[in-house]
Design an enzyme around this catalytic site. Structure first.
Site, PDB file in Angstrom:
ATOM      1  N   ASP A   1       0.860  -1.185   0.000  1.00  0.00           N
ATOM      2  CA  ASP A   1       0.000   0.000   0.000  1.00  0.00           C
ATOM      3  C   ASP A   1       0.895   1.233   0.000  1.00  0.00           C
ATOM      4  O   ASP A   1       1.508   1.562   1.018  1.00  0.00           O
ATOM      5  CB  ASP A   1      -0.905  -0.001   1.235  1.00  0.00           C
TER       6      ASP A   1
ATOM      7  N   THR B   1       3.518   9.200   2.388  1.00  0.00           N
ATOM      8  CA  THR B   1       4.636   9.221   3.335  1.00  0.00           C
ATOM      9  C   THR B   1       5.345   7.878   3.411  1.00  0.00           C
ATOM     10  O   THR B   1       6.578   7.814   3.401  1.00  0.00           O
ATOM     11  CB  THR B   1       4.132   9.615   4.739  1.00  0.00           C
TER      12      THR B   1
ATOM     13  N   TYR C   1     -19.425   7.313  -6.596  1.00  0.00           N
ATOM     14  CA  TYR C   1     -18.782   8.617  -6.814  1.00  0.00           C
ATOM     15  C   TYR C   1     -19.219   9.173  -8.163  1.00  0.00           C
ATOM     16  O   TYR C   1     -19.557   8.420  -9.080  1.00  0.00           O
ATOM     17  CB  TYR C   1     -17.266   8.405  -6.832  1.00  0.00           C
TER      18      TYR C   1
ATOM     19  N   ASP D   1      -6.577   3.660  -1.936  1.00  0.00           N
ATOM     20  CA  ASP D   1      -6.597   3.292  -0.523  1.00  0.00           C
ATOM     21  C   ASP D   1      -8.009   3.315   0.040  1.00  0.00           C
ATOM     22  O   ASP D   1      -8.382   2.476   0.868  1.00  0.00           O
ATOM     23  CB  ASP D   1      -5.686   4.222   0.283  1.00  0.00           C
ATOM     24  N   ARG D   2      -8.824   4.268  -0.433  1.00  0.00           N
ATOM     25  CA  ARG D   2     -10.206   4.352   0.050  1.00  0.00           C
ATOM     26  C   ARG D   2     -11.016   3.153  -0.445  1.00  0.00           C
ATOM     27  O   ARG D   2     -11.839   2.598   0.297  1.00  0.00           O
ATOM     28  CB  ARG D   2     -10.848   5.666  -0.413  1.00  0.00           C
TER      29      ARG D   2
ATOM     30  N   ASP E   1      -9.475   6.824   7.819  1.00  0.00           N
ATOM     31  CA  ASP E   1      -8.082   6.430   7.629  1.00  0.00           C
ATOM     32  C   ASP E   1      -7.190   7.624   7.966  1.00  0.00           C
ATOM     33  O   ASP E   1      -7.186   8.633   7.268  1.00  0.00           O
ATOM     34  CB  ASP E   1      -7.848   5.973   6.187  1.00  0.00           C
TER      35      ASP E   1
END
Length: 259
Positions: A6, A10, A100, A109-110, A129
């Site tokens: 993932d 960062t 959406y 990631d969502r 998250d």
């Protein structure tokens, strides 16, 4: 064994699953300047430390919100693991229906968090998250991804105070004992941590009302990400912290697409 990655703004979180059990979890820094070989050396060292051989890996899946590292990551997988990775994106089976306006704009990631939460909890959900950005996602009981909200992450907020205010120091993100603090550092910690708890509870309460108004049961609220436990301690809306939610979601999506 299944290797899941993932890639966030960062960190890149790495996981190894054996028979659906997470047996390794670690992080490396996200760096767009790093080559496939540099990533490969890092990953192989971590594998060696955990007594795992590249040949043990039978499948790889990647989710990423950082497009400019994907060439290096994918090339690293093909070169060092001799496998073509599944990349979360359009055309990949997820088992959820994205509502959406433009599904292509939902962060990988969502989507992964939504898949994991839907499979694990099987109820209406609000998913938080706590990453570089903090994301809030709403998922119905039948698996419709409704959307949500995106806010600056906690660390971004703390860094902004340090960088933009000349006399304010860089601080450790811990919760002080009281909001009425008697030092600059504690005052900053109180404002950031307790302020974020308030933000979480307000946004979640509004999302719950909107979902209930749509005919859903009151949603279950699950949080993940590095600072989830810090905020969940005092939050009145977070029901559970699941630190490995994204990795579990990647495993589930891989299983849906492995053929």
């Amino acid at each position: 064994m299944i290797f899941v990655l993932d890639a966030g703004n960062t960190n890149i979180v790495l996981g190894i699953f054996k028979d659906k059990k997470l047996i390794m979890e670690c992080r490396i820094g996200t760096d767009a300047k790093r080559t496939a070989d540099e990533y490969g050396i890092q990953v192989l060292k971590l594998f060696s430390h955990n007594n795992i051989k590249p040949s043990d890996i039978k499948g790889v899946i990647i989710s990423s919100v950082v497009p400019n590292i994907m060439y290096s990551i994918e090339h690293m997988i093909r070169k060092y693991f001799k496998l073509n990775p599944v990349v979360v994106g359009p055309g990949v089976k997820t088992g959820i229906n994205i509502k959406y306006d433009n599904p292509k704009f939902v962060g990988a990631d969502r989507i992964v968090n939504a898949v994991a939460s839907h499979e694990i909890y099987k109820k209406p959900l609000v998913i938080i998250d706590f990453g570089t950005a903090t994301t809030y996602c709403a998922v119905t009981k039948k698996g419709d991804y409704l959307g949500g909200a995106i806010c600056p992450g906690i660390k971004i907020s703390a860094d902004a105070l340090f960088e933009k205010a000349a006399k304010l120091p860089r601080i450790e993100l811990i919760k002080p004992k009281r909001i009425i603090s008697k030092s600059t550092v504690a005052s900053m910690q109180a404002g950031i941590v307790y302020g974020y708890i308030g933000q979480v509870d307000y946004i979640v309460s509004k999302m719950k009302k909107e979902m209930v108004a749509m005919g859903e049961e009151e949603p279950f609220v699950v949080a993940t990400g590095g600072l989830a436990k810090l905020i969940a301690q005092d939050s009145i809306t977070i029901d559970e912290v699941n630190p490995f939610l994204t990795l579990e979601g990647l495993r589930i999506i891989y299983e849906k697409n492995k053929e």
